[in-house]
Design a protein around this motif. Structure first.
Motif, PDB file in Angstrom:
ATOM      1  N   GLU A 265      43.143  20.196  34.311  1.00 53.70           N
ATOM      2  CA  GLU A 265      42.615  19.208  35.264  1.00 53.70           C
ATOM      3  C   GLU A 265      41.700  19.863  36.290  1.00 53.70           C
ATOM      4  O   GLU A 265      40.688  19.300  36.691  1.00 53.70           O
ATOM      5  N   VAL A 266      42.055  21.061  36.701  1.00 53.99           N
ATOM      6  CA  VAL A 266      41.181  21.801  37.623  1.00 53.99           C
ATOM      7  C   VAL A 266      39.857  22.121  36.921  1.00 53.99           C
ATOM      8  O   VAL A 266      38.770  21.932  37.481  1.00 53.99           O
ATOM      9  N   ALA A 267      39.959  22.566  35.681  1.00 49.13           N
ATOM     10  CA  ALA A 267      38.745  22.904  34.919  1.00 49.13           C
ATOM     11  C   ALA A 267      37.859  21.670  34.727  1.00 49.13           C
ATOM     12  O   ALA A 267      36.627  21.759  34.777  1.00 49.13           O
ATOM     13  N   ASP A 268      38.490  20.507  34.545  1.00 49.50           N
ATOM     14  CA  ASP A 268      37.727  19.262  34.365  1.00 49.50           C
ATOM     15  C   ASP A 268      36.895  18.917  35.596  1.00 49.50           C
ATOM     16  O   ASP A 268      35.940  18.144  35.505  1.00 49.50           O
ATOM     17  N   LEU A 269      37.270  19.450  36.732  1.00 52.46           N
ATOM     18  CA  LEU A 269      36.469  19.222  37.948  1.00 52.46           C
ATOM     19  C   LEU A 269      35.248  20.146  37.982  1.00 52.46           C
ATOM     20  O   LEU A 269      34.491  20.138  38.948  1.00 52.46           O
ATOM     21  N   GLY A 270      35.109  20.961  36.956  1.00 52.24           N
ATOM     22  CA  GLY A 270      33.972  21.882  36.916  1.00 52.24           C
ATOM     23  C   GLY A 270      34.224  23.164  37.689  1.00 52.24           C
ATOM     24  O   GLY A 270      33.286  23.887  38.027  1.00 52.24           O
ATOM     25  N   LEU A 271      35.485  23.448  37.951  1.00 50.74           N
ATOM     26  CA  LEU A 271      35.828  24.647  38.727  1.00 50.74           C
ATOM     27  C   LEU A 271      36.284  25.783  37.819  1.00 50.74           C
ATOM     28  O   LEU A 271      36.910  25.548  36.786  1.00 50.74           O
ATOM     29  N   GLU A 272      35.982  26.994  38.233  1.00 48.71           N
ATOM     30  CA  GLU A 272      36.621  28.162  37.628  1.00 48.71           C
ATOM     31  C   GLU A 272      38.025  28.299  38.195  1.00 48.71           C
ATOM     32  O   GLU A 272      38.337  27.722  39.240  1.00 48.71           O
ATOM     33  N   ILE A 273      38.827  29.122  37.537  1.00 49.32           N
ATOM     34  CA  ILE A 273      40.168  29.425  38.036  1.00 49.32           C
ATOM     35  C   ILE A 273      40.323  30.945  38.057  1.00 49.32           C
ATOM     36  O   ILE A 273      39.974  31.626  37.080  1.00 49.32           O
ATOM     37  N   HIS A 274      40.792  31.442  39.189  1.00 50.64           N
ATOM     38  CA  HIS A 274      41.034  32.883  39.321  1.00 50.64           C
ATOM     39  C   HIS A 274      42.514  33.121  39.598  1.00 50.64           C
ATOM     40  O   HIS A 274      43.125  32.340  40.321  1.00 50.64           O
ATOM     41  N   ILE A 275      43.047  34.176  39.018  1.00 48.26           N
ATOM     42  CA  ILE A 275      44.388  34.642  39.381  1.00 48.26           C
ATOM     43  C   ILE A 275      44.140  35.840  40.295  1.00 48.26           C
ATOM     44  O   ILE A 275      43.542  36.829  39.867  1.00 48.26           O
ATOM     45  N   THR A 276      44.574  35.745  41.541  1.00 42.25           N
ATOM     46  CA  THR A 276      44.071  36.716  42.522  1.00 42.25           C
ATOM     47  C   THR A 276      45.096  37.679  43.109  1.00 42.25           C
ATOM     48  O   THR A 276      44.706  38.682  43.713  1.00 42.25           O
ATOM     49  N   GLU A 277      46.385  37.391  42.978  1.00 41.10           N
ATOM     50  CA  GLU A 277      47.360  38.268  43.651  1.00 41.10           C
ATOM     51  C   GLU A 277      48.574  38.509  42.760  1.00 41.10           C
ATOM     52  O   GLU A 277      49.716  38.516  43.213  1.00 41.10           O
ATOM     53  N   ALA A 312      38.679  28.260  31.568  1.00 39.71           N
ATOM     54  CA  ALA A 312      38.122  28.311  32.928  1.00 39.71           C
ATOM     55  C   ALA A 312      38.684  29.486  33.736  1.00 39.71           C
ATOM     56  O   ALA A 312      38.173  29.805  34.813  1.00 39.71           O
ATOM     57  N   VAL A 313      39.732  30.123  33.231  1.00 41.38           N
ATOM     58  CA  VAL A 313      40.296  31.289  33.942  1.00 41.38           C
ATOM     59  C   VAL A 313      39.413  32.495  33.647  1.00 41.38           C
ATOM     60  O   VAL A 313      39.360  32.979  32.516  1.00 41.38           O
ATOM     61  N   THR A 314      38.714  32.960  34.669  1.00 45.65           N
ATOM     62  CA  THR A 314      37.698  33.999  34.458  1.00 45.65           C
ATOM     63  C   THR A 314      38.009  35.316  35.155  1.00 45.65           C
ATOM     64  O   THR A 314      37.335  36.320  34.895  1.00 45.65           O
ATOM     65  N   ARG A 315      38.959  35.310  36.071  1.00 43.27           N
ATOM     66  CA  ARG A 315      39.291  36.546  36.777  1.00 43.27           C
ATOM     67  C   ARG A 315      40.798  36.691  36.905  1.00 43.27           C
ATOM     68  O   ARG A 315      41.484  35.716  37.206  1.00 43.27           O
ATOM     69  N   VAL A 316      41.273  37.916  36.686  1.00 43.25           N
ATOM     70  CA  VAL A 316      42.686  38.232  36.908  1.00 43.25           C
ATOM     71  C   VAL A 316      42.744  39.489  37.776  1.00 43.25           C
ATOM     72  O   VAL A 316      42.234  40.546  37.396  1.00 43.25           O
ATOM     73  N   THR A 317      43.336  39.346  38.950  1.00 36.84           N
ATOM     74  CA  THR A 317      43.467  40.464  39.892  1.00 36.84           C
ATOM     75  C   THR A 317      44.942  40.664  40.212  1.00 36.84           C
ATOM     76  O   THR A 317      45.633  39.707  40.574  1.00 36.84           O
ATOM     77  N   THR A 318      45.420  41.895  40.073  1.00 38.19           N
ATOM     78  CA  THR A 318      46.801  42.193  40.464  1.00 38.19           C
ATOM     79  C   THR A 318      46.810  42.684  41.912  1.00 38.19           C
ATOM     80  O   THR A 318      45.842  43.289  42.392  1.00 38.19           O
TER      81      THR A 318
END
Ligand code: XIL
Length: 372
Positions: A265-277, A312-318
């Motif tokens: 649903e987030v991706a459908d809004l045209g947004l990327e998704i990042h995992i940041t922490e 849409a998940v384009t970044r993964v940061t630990t």
């Protein structure tokens, strides 16, 4: 200190108890693995949050980062209390040092964070009023984003804006920024960041969106979607949602259909998704180090399998890379006094079985292309 690379016999000879010497010994292939390269193969940017001092004082850690990370995030040095210790002026010393390290490593930067209710110096809380708020917020953003424009690819613009316990119908947190400026502070911050660096990917970041079996998190997903929709409808320049990904051991790994649907649903809004922490709180995981690491690895694996399935998940940061430097040690120590092990590499900078889990998750992930 634990010595995962030692054989059992060597561990005995060295006087280490077998109970504390994990049997897991990384294979040469795992020791040679580069998460940066494995992620890039699928169009994902892998990175870690760091403090510049750790890199400057620790050549082994610097070398590990260089090999593993395509992106670095400032764990603390770009927060208000670091940049604005006093009301008269900025102190960019540590932030500049962080940027120099990223540049030297050829790493991208995920900036963190421009607006948050925490890490505010006391003078701000005293000075933040409806009259002064707008200028304080937008001047800060213009100055900080402007200074590093072109060198910071993504910015956490607003961090942790939703808090259901504050009981507003829109779910917004009654933060110092909210109190001074009302709900508009969010749009204001994004517009200011976009004006200062039109090329940067601008991110709204939050925690508590990860677990399907936690009713307040399921509710928070709905609140977040409504907020994202209203920001998009108002043409606010927002480009991504970040899930912090502070995961928890000793509970079910409830990352399933609900999380998957939310990401779609987030991706459908045209947004990327990042995992940041991304990290794992291992306080409730008991047993040998091997067992503990195995449980942590399965949490990483299940979570990453679910989120990486969404293109849409384009970044993964630990949040850190090695257990040698993790804020969990100070913030959430284990009751049994043993060291926490929330990250992919152990305190000796050796890959744990968690690295295998992340490697496997990238291997099965669908390929994607970054959208911006
Ligand atoms: C934490 C840092 O890791 C600590 O070193 C510091 O003392 C407090 O902040 N969510 C966030 C991060 O967005 O900025 C926080 O980082 C962890 C929770």
């Amino acid at each position: 200190m634990t010595r995962p690379g030692l054989s059992r016999r060597a561990a005995l000879a060295a006087g280490l108890s077998l109970a504390s010497a994990p049997a897991f010994a990384a294979t040469p292939a795992l020791r040679a693995a580069s998460l940066r390269v494995l992620a890039a193969d699928k169009g994902v940017i892998f990175g870690a949050a760091i403090e510049p001092e750790a890199v400057d004082s620790d050549f082994g850690f610097e070398t590990l980062l260089r090999r593993q990370c395509a992106s670095l995030a400032p764990e603390n040095v770009m927060k208000w209390n670091a940049l604005r210790p006093t009301r008269d002026g900025f102190d960019f010393t540590r932030a500049d040092r962080f940027m120099a390290i990223a540049h030297d490593q050829g790493a991208q930067v995920h900036g963190h964070c421009l607006v948050w209710h925490e890490a505010l110096p006391s003078w701000v809380e005293a000075e933040l009023t409806p009259r002064t708020g707008r200028a304080l917020l937008t001047d800060h953003i213009a100055r900080v984003v402007g200074r590093y424009a072109g060198h910071i690819q993504a910015w956490d613009v607003v961090n942790e804006a939703v808090e259901r316990n504050d009981r507003r119908p829109d779910g917004l947190r009654i933060s110092p920024w909210f109190k001074a400026l009302g709900p508009d502070y969010i749009a204001m911050a994004f517009h200011a960041a976009h004006a200062a660096d039109p090329a940067a990917t601008l991110v709204l970041s939050d925690y508590g969106l990860e677990y399907d079996d936690e009713s307040w998190m399921v509710e928070k997903r709905g609140t977040m979607l409504a907020l994202l929709r209203s920001l998009k409808a108002a043409r606010v320049p927002i480009h991504a949602l970040a899930l912090q990904g502070h995961l928890i051991g000793g509970r079910p790994r409830a990352f399933g259909a609900g999380l998957r649907r939310f990401l779609a649903e987030v991706a459908d809004l045209g947004l990327e998704i990042h995992i940041t922490e991304l990290d794992v709180d291992d306080r409730k995981i008991s047993g040998s180090l091997d067992r503990r690491d195995g449980v942590v690895a399965e949490i990483y694996r299940t979570f990453l399998d679910t989120v990486l399935d969404e293109p849409a998940v384009t970044r993964v940061t630990t949040w850190g890379l090695s257990d040698r430097y993790t804020s969990k040690a100070g913030m959430f120590p284990r009751p049994d006094g043993q060291g926490v092990r929330p990250l992919p590499f152990d305190a000796d900078l050796r890959p744990k079985i968690v690295v295998q889990a992340i490697t496997d998750a990238f291997a099965v992930a669908p390929r994607r292309r970054a959208r911006r």
